[in-house]
Design a protein around this motif. Structure first.
Motif, PDB file in Angstrom:
ATOM      1  N   ILE A 264      -6.782  80.300  23.277  1.00 32.33           N
ATOM      2  CA  ILE A 264      -5.680  80.025  22.350  1.00 32.33           C
ATOM      3  C   ILE A 264      -4.798  78.897  22.876  1.00 32.33           C
ATOM      4  N   ARG A 265      -4.507  78.885  24.175  1.00 34.06           N
ATOM      5  CA  ARG A 265      -3.714  77.785  24.750  1.00 34.06           C
ATOM      6  C   ARG A 265      -4.418  76.438  24.550  1.00 34.06           C
ATOM      7  N   LEU A 266      -5.723  76.408  24.820  1.00 36.57           N
ATOM      8  CA  LEU A 266      -6.473  75.165  24.647  1.00 36.57           C
ATOM      9  C   LEU A 266      -6.534  74.743  23.184  1.00 36.57           C
ATOM     10  N   LEU A 267      -6.748  75.687  22.299  1.00 37.11           N
ATOM     11  CA  LEU A 267      -6.767  75.368  20.869  1.00 37.11           C
ATOM     12  C   LEU A 267      -5.406  74.857  20.411  1.00 37.11           C
ATOM     13  N   ASN A 268      -4.339  75.501  20.852  1.00 34.32           N
ATOM     14  CA  ASN A 268      -3.000  75.046  20.480  1.00 34.32           C
ATOM     15  C   ASN A 268      -2.743  73.624  20.966  1.00 34.32           C
ATOM     16  N   GLY A 269      -3.190  73.323  22.179  1.00 35.10           N
ATOM     17  CA  GLY A 269      -3.020  71.970  22.716  1.00 35.10           C
ATOM     18  C   GLY A 269      -3.790  70.939  21.906  1.00 35.10           C
ATOM     19  N   TYR A 270      -5.002  71.273  21.522  1.00 41.43           N
ATOM     20  CA  TYR A 270      -5.814  70.348  20.728  1.00 41.43           C
ATOM     21  C   TYR A 270      -5.219  70.160  19.334  1.00 41.43           C
ATOM     22  N   ILE A 271      -4.738  71.252  18.744  1.00 41.91           N
ATOM     23  CA  ILE A 271      -4.087  71.164  17.432  1.00 41.91           C
ATOM     24  C   ILE A 271      -2.868  70.250  17.518  1.00 41.91           C
ATOM     25  N   LYS A 272      -2.059  70.430  18.565  1.00 38.59           N
ATOM     26  CA  LYS A 272      -0.864  69.589  18.754  1.00 38.59           C
ATOM     27  C   LYS A 272      -1.261  68.120  18.903  1.00 38.59           C
ATOM     28  N   TYR A 273      -2.295  67.863  19.695  1.00 41.47           N
ATOM     29  CA  TYR A 273      -2.794  66.498  19.884  1.00 41.47           C
ATOM     30  C   TYR A 273      -3.206  65.876  18.548  1.00 41.47           C
ATOM     31  N   LEU A 274      -3.988  66.617  17.772  1.00 43.76           N
ATOM     32  CA  LEU A 274      -4.471  66.087  16.486  1.00 43.76           C
ATOM     33  C   LEU A 274      -3.320  65.847  15.517  1.00 43.76           C
ATOM     34  N   ARG A 275      -2.363  66.735  15.501  1.00 45.54           N
ATOM     35  CA  ARG A 275      -1.215  66.545  14.590  1.00 45.54           C
ATOM     36  C   ARG A 275      -0.426  65.309  14.964  1.00 45.54           C
ATOM     37  N   LYS A 276      -0.294  65.029  16.250  1.00 46.23           N
ATOM     38  CA  LYS A 276       0.414  63.813  16.663  1.00 46.23           C
ATOM     39  C   LYS A 276      -0.355  62.567  16.257  1.00 46.23           C
ATOM     40  N   GLN A 277      -1.666  62.628  16.249  1.00 44.73           N
ATOM     41  CA  GLN A 277      -2.496  61.489  15.842  1.00 44.73           C
ATOM     42  C   GLN A 277      -2.284  61.184  14.371  1.00 44.73           C
ATOM     43  N   ASN A 278      -1.880  62.184  13.625  1.00 40.67           N
ATOM     44  CA  ASN A 278      -1.729  62.058  12.170  1.00 40.67           C
ATOM     45  C   ASN A 278      -0.332  61.611  11.779  1.00 40.67           C
ATOM     46  N   GLU A 279       0.580  61.508  12.749  1.00 36.58           N
ATOM     47  CA  GLU A 279       1.977  61.106  12.421  1.00 36.58           C
ATOM     48  C   GLU A 279       2.092  59.646  12.117  1.00 36.58           C
TER      49      GLU A 279
END
Length: 122
Positions: free
Chosen positions: A107-122
């Motif tokens: 879950i920690r790794l998934l949350n980190g990847y989700i955060k990374y992808l969302r920042k790429q979309n900003e």
């Protein structure tokens, strides 16, 4: 971004969880749980890696995040089934602790990847 979903740390950790479920948990469950708990926990563990792979294969970040959220839900489902298996004395407290530690890492790794992808979309 990884050039293959197999290189994603979240996929690797979820794959590790899937192997643990298959090798340590499935075999410990009684035959009476073959089509209930056994099927559910195995399907949930498979779903986590499958959703990460499918999301990675999508073109848009938002689509990828959607599948990662599904994977996170599947990991939580694995923990829920493990808690049930332990409460019925099907698995040891040590196996439950291993599952809890691995699901937390997933879950920690998934949350980190989700955060990374969302920042790429900003």
């Amino acid at each position: 971004m990884a050039d293959n979903f197999e290189k994603l740390e979240c996929w690797k950790k979820c794959f590790e969880l899937k192997l643990f479920i298959k090798e340590k948990v499935i075999l410990a469950l009684p035959d009476s749980e073959k089509f209930d708990l056994r099927s559910q926990i195995l399907r949930a563990s498979r779903s986590a890696t499958a959703n990460i792979a499918e999301g990675w294969g999508r073109y848009h970040y938002k689509e990828n995040v959607k599948f990662l959220l599904n994977a996170r839900g599947s990991v939580a489902e694995v923990l829920d089934h493990a808690l049930e298996a332990h409460s019925w004395n099907y698995i040891t407290k040590e196996n439950l602790a291993e599952i809890r530690n691995t699901t937390d890492s997933c879950i920690r790794l998934l949350n980190g990847y989700i955060k990374y992808l969302r920042k790429q979309n900003e």
